[in-house]
Design a protein around this motif. Structure first.
Motif, PDB file in Angstrom:
ATOM      1  N   PHE A  92       0.822  -1.212   0.000  1.00 31.06           N
ATOM      2  CA  PHE A  92       0.000   0.000   0.000  1.00 31.06           C
ATOM      3  C   PHE A  92       0.856   1.263   0.000  1.00 31.06           C
ATOM      4  O   PHE A  92       0.313   2.371  -0.110  1.00 31.06           O
ATOM      5  CB  PHE A  92      -0.890   0.028   1.248  1.00 31.06           C
ATOM      6  CG  PHE A  92      -2.005  -0.990   1.246  1.00 31.06           C
ATOM      7  CD1 PHE A  92      -3.022  -0.928   0.323  1.00 31.06           C
ATOM      8  CD2 PHE A  92      -2.030  -2.012   2.186  1.00 31.06           C
ATOM      9  CE1 PHE A  92      -4.066  -1.856   0.334  1.00 31.06           C
ATOM     10  CE2 PHE A  92      -3.058  -2.944   2.215  1.00 31.06           C
ATOM     11  CZ  PHE A  92      -4.086  -2.866   1.279  1.00 31.06           C
ATOM     12  N   SER A  93       2.158   1.135   0.144  1.00 30.48           N
ATOM     13  CA  SER A  93       3.061   2.286   0.201  1.00 30.48           C
ATOM     14  C   SER A  93       3.080   3.023  -1.136  1.00 30.48           C
ATOM     15  O   SER A  93       2.655   2.498  -2.166  1.00 30.48           O
ATOM     16  CB  SER A  93       4.485   1.821   0.528  1.00 30.48           C
ATOM     17  OG  SER A  93       4.503   0.847   1.547  1.00 30.48           O
ATOM     18  N   THR A  94       3.584   4.239  -1.104  1.00 29.92           N
ATOM     19  CA  THR A  94       3.812   4.998  -2.339  1.00 29.92           C
ATOM     20  C   THR A  94       5.308   5.021  -2.598  1.00 29.92           C
ATOM     21  O   THR A  94       6.068   5.643  -1.844  1.00 29.92           O
ATOM     22  CB  THR A  94       3.274   6.431  -2.216  1.00 29.92           C
ATOM     23  OG1 THR A  94       1.858   6.381  -2.039  1.00 29.92           O
ATOM     24  CG2 THR A  94       3.589   7.238  -3.467  1.00 29.92           C
ATOM     25  N   SER A 120      -5.088   6.742  -2.056  1.00 28.24           N
ATOM     26  CA  SER A 120      -5.304   8.181  -1.972  1.00 28.24           C
ATOM     27  C   SER A 120      -6.548   8.421  -1.115  1.00 28.24           C
ATOM     28  O   SER A 120      -7.483   7.631  -1.134  1.00 28.24           O
ATOM     29  CB  SER A 120      -5.509   8.777  -3.365  1.00 28.24           C
ATOM     30  OG  SER A 120      -5.750  10.173  -3.287  1.00 28.24           O
ATOM     31  N   GLY A 121      -6.521   9.504  -0.383  1.00 28.46           N
ATOM     32  CA  GLY A 121      -7.654   9.826   0.485  1.00 28.46           C
ATOM     33  C   GLY A 121      -7.223  10.328   1.838  1.00 28.46           C
ATOM     34  O   GLY A 121      -8.040  10.817   2.615  1.00 28.46           O
ATOM     35  N   ILE A 133      -7.939   3.259  -4.358  1.00 26.72           N
ATOM     36  CA  ILE A 133      -6.773   2.377  -4.456  1.00 26.72           C
ATOM     37  C   ILE A 133      -6.509   2.060  -5.916  1.00 26.72           C
ATOM     38  O   ILE A 133      -7.373   1.541  -6.625  1.00 26.72           O
ATOM     39  CB  ILE A 133      -7.000   1.073  -3.662  1.00 26.72           C
ATOM     40  CG1 ILE A 133      -7.450   1.386  -2.239  1.00 26.72           C
ATOM     41  CG2 ILE A 133      -5.728   0.233  -3.650  1.00 26.72           C
ATOM     42  CD1 ILE A 133      -7.764   0.154  -1.404  1.00 26.72           C
ATOM     43  N   MET A 134      -5.308   2.393  -6.374  1.00 30.85           N
ATOM     44  CA  MET A 134      -4.892   2.131  -7.748  1.00 30.85           C
ATOM     45  C   MET A 134      -3.953   0.933  -7.727  1.00 30.85           C
ATOM     46  O   MET A 134      -2.927   0.978  -7.063  1.00 30.85           O
ATOM     47  CB  MET A 134      -4.254   3.376  -8.358  1.00 30.85           C
ATOM     48  CG  MET A 134      -3.306   4.135  -7.452  1.00 30.85           C
ATOM     49  SD  MET A 134      -3.545   5.939  -7.392  1.00 30.85           S
ATOM     50  CE  MET A 134      -4.845   6.101  -6.165  1.00 30.85           C
ATOM     51  N   VAL A 135      -4.329  -0.128  -8.427  1.00 27.05           N
ATOM     52  CA  VAL A 135      -3.681  -1.414  -8.231  1.00 27.05           C
ATOM     53  C   VAL A 135      -2.944  -1.865  -9.480  1.00 27.05           C
ATOM     54  O   VAL A 135      -3.501  -1.900 -10.583  1.00 27.05           O
ATOM     55  CB  VAL A 135      -4.708  -2.497  -7.832  1.00 27.05           C
ATOM     56  CG1 VAL A 135      -3.990  -3.761  -7.368  1.00 27.05           C
ATOM     57  CG2 VAL A 135      -5.647  -1.992  -6.744  1.00 27.05           C
ATOM     58  N   GLY A 136      -1.665  -2.237  -9.301  1.00 26.41           N
ATOM     59  CA  GLY A 136      -0.874  -2.803 -10.376  1.00 26.41           C
ATOM     60  C   GLY A 136      -0.497  -4.237 -10.044  1.00 26.41           C
ATOM     61  O   GLY A 136      -0.128  -4.536  -8.904  1.00 26.41           O
ATOM     62  N   ALA A 170       1.582   8.478  -8.653  1.00 27.58           N
ATOM     63  CA  ALA A 170       2.433   9.647  -8.888  1.00 27.58           C
ATOM     64  C   ALA A 170       1.638  10.755  -9.568  1.00 27.58           C
ATOM     65  O   ALA A 170       1.746  11.939  -9.210  1.00 27.58           O
ATOM     66  CB  ALA A 170       3.644   9.257  -9.736  1.00 27.58           C
ATOM     67  N   ALA A 171       0.816  10.374 -10.556  1.00 27.22           N
ATOM     68  CA  ALA A 171      -0.033  11.366 -11.218  1.00 27.22           C
ATOM     69  C   ALA A 171      -1.023  11.974 -10.227  1.00 27.22           C
ATOM     70  O   ALA A 171      -1.285  13.181 -10.249  1.00 27.22           O
ATOM     71  CB  ALA A 171      -0.784  10.717 -12.376  1.00 27.22           C
ATOM     72  N   ASN A 172      -1.556  11.151  -9.348  1.00 24.17           N
ATOM     73  CA  ASN A 172      -2.484  11.636  -8.320  1.00 24.17           C
ATOM     74  C   ASN A 172      -1.810  12.678  -7.439  1.00 24.17           C
ATOM     75  O   ASN A 172      -2.375  13.738  -7.150  1.00 24.17           O
ATOM     76  CB  ASN A 172      -2.947  10.458  -7.467  1.00 24.17           C
ATOM     77  CG  ASN A 172      -3.893  10.863  -6.348  1.00 24.17           C
ATOM     78  OD1 ASN A 172      -5.097  10.940  -6.535  1.00 24.17           O
ATOM     79  ND2 ASN A 172      -3.351  11.115  -5.167  1.00 24.17           N
ATOM     80  N   GLN A 173      -0.585  12.383  -7.011  1.00 23.86           N
ATOM     81  CA  GLN A 173       0.110  13.303  -6.111  1.00 23.86           C
ATOM     82  C   GLN A 173       0.453  14.617  -6.798  1.00 23.86           C
ATOM     83  O   GLN A 173       0.485  15.671  -6.148  1.00 23.86           O
ATOM     84  CB  GLN A 173       1.370  12.636  -5.549  1.00 23.86           C
ATOM     85  CG  GLN A 173       1.073  11.423  -4.673  1.00 23.86           C
ATOM     86  CD  GLN A 173       0.143  11.763  -3.531  1.00 23.86           C
ATOM     87  OE1 GLN A 173      -1.079  11.763  -3.692  1.00 23.86           O
ATOM     88  NE2 GLN A 173       0.721  12.053  -2.376  1.00 23.86           N
ATOM     89  N   LEU A 174       0.723  14.572  -8.093  1.00 26.90           N
ATOM     90  CA  LEU A 174       0.961  15.798  -8.850  1.00 26.90           C
ATOM     91  C   LEU A 174      -0.299  16.656  -8.881  1.00 26.90           C
ATOM     92  O   LEU A 174      -0.258  17.869  -8.613  1.00 26.90           O
ATOM     93  CB  LEU A 174       1.410  15.458 -10.267  1.00 26.90           C
ATOM     94  CG  LEU A 174       1.436  16.621 -11.270  1.00 26.90           C
ATOM     95  CD1 LEU A 174       2.321  17.748 -10.783  1.00 26.90           C
ATOM     96  CD2 LEU A 174       1.886  16.119 -12.638  1.00 26.90           C
ATOM     97  N   ILE A 175      -1.427  16.036  -9.188  1.00 27.88           N
ATOM     98  CA  ILE A 175      -2.689  16.774  -9.268  1.00 27.88           C
ATOM     99  C   ILE A 175      -3.052  17.378  -7.910  1.00 27.88           C
ATOM    100  O   ILE A 175      -3.452  18.546  -7.805  1.00 27.88           O
ATOM    101  CB  ILE A 175      -3.815  15.854  -9.780  1.00 27.88           C
ATOM    102  CG1 ILE A 175      -3.551  15.451 -11.233  1.00 27.88           C
ATOM    103  CG2 ILE A 175      -5.176  16.539  -9.657  1.00 27.88           C
ATOM    104  CD1 ILE A 175      -4.472  14.357 -11.748  1.00 27.88           C
TER     105      ILE A 175
END
Length: 291
Positions: A92-94, A120-121, A133-136, A170-175
């Motif tokens: 779950f880490s970034t 995110s949240g 939650i964005m899952v890869g 990463a895109a989320n954190q930029l936005i």
């Protein structure tokens, strides 16, 4: 239900682990500050004195750690050597997307399964089990993890192969950082013109300028309440991930570079331990005032 080893019981990890207990899972938690296992134990979970103790016998290993080196150290130095073949690792880490891909490959070579599932949240989302939650990862592994993911999040989306979750995060954190910076500037601008700030925030929230950032952060800026929900230190780390990932892909991100500098300036001013809404303090300083 699964036996889950949960490593990292901080602002985000603690409520997430407790939600897993509430969902019926047997959760064994470990944190390098042992006292942080108390809320989990009080909720019905168990505490482990080491990562190895937590992982021994676990079906799933969940991680919520600060940065790429922390995740790498815990996995390569401890989890990979203890986890039984077939164990599912949910990170779950970034962290950096390339690190996530490399660790997934190492896990597979050891007969383990790994997905990256950054969230995110913020603290509110973790407390309310309302995370995005964005899952890869491999489709089958994501499906196996779904009951755990649904216990801590309301928006759970499989976005691609290993590392894809980290790329989307990463895109989320930029936005988010960009929105916070612009909100801070807007409030300083409005104040300089003598506007009724609460009224302005209300009407802005009803139009195209409305956002989750405005809803959650505007009042905190107005109140000067920067108690950490998501610390500037961590957002500084995340903007570094954005910069490195963009460079490696040959992508030009000029606004990201500016926002990264504002976050870095906030940290350099001694505000690293504050909530990322403390970007407002930096904008205030840039305008010649003392926050």
């Amino acid at each position: 239900m699964s036996t889950v080893a949960f490593v990292g019981l901080g602002i985000m990890g603690d409520p997430m682990a407790r939600h897993l207990v509430a969902a019926g899972h047997d959760v064994v938690g470990h944190n390098r500050s042992p006292e942080k296992t108390r809320p989990l134990v009080d909720a019905g979970g168990r505490a482990a004195g080491s990562v190895a103790e937590a992982v021994d016998g676990a079906d799933v290993v969940a991680l919520m750690l600060p940065d790429s080196p922390d995740v790498t150290e815990v996995l390569t130095g401890q989890v990979f050597d203890v986890a039984a073949p077939g164990t599912l690792i949910v990170d779950f880490s970034t962290i950096r997307p390339d690190v996530a891909r490399d660790l997934a490959e190492q896990a597979q070579a050891r007969g383990l399964r790994m997905i990256d599932a950054p969230v995110s949240g913020g603290q509110a989302g973790a407390e309310n089990a309302a995370l995005s939650i964005m899952v890869g990862g491999a489709e089958a592994d994501v499906a196996d993890a779904r009951p755990l993911l649904d216990a801590v999040g309301t928006t759970v989306v499989h976005v691609g192969p290993p590392g894809a979750g980290q790329t989307v995060k990463a895109a989320n954190q930029l936005i988010v950082a960009g929105n916070i910076a612009l909100l801070a500037e807007a409030l300083v601008f409005l104040e300089a013109h003598g506007a009724d700030l609460p009224a302005a925030v209300e009407v802005l929230g009803g139009g195209l300028a409305g956002s989750a950032v405005l809803n959650q952060k505007a009042q905190r800026m107005l109140d000067g309440d920067f108690a950490p929900g998501f610390r500037i230190d961590l957002h500084h780390k995340d903007m570094g991930i954005v910069s490195e990932a963009a460079r490696s892909a040959g992508v030009v991100t000029p606004v990201a570079a500016l926002v990264a500098q504002l976050v870095a300036a906030t940290r350099a001013a001694g505000d690293g331990g504050l909530d990322h809404s403390a970007l407002h303090r930096t904008v205030t300083r840039l305008n010649g005032d003392t926050p």
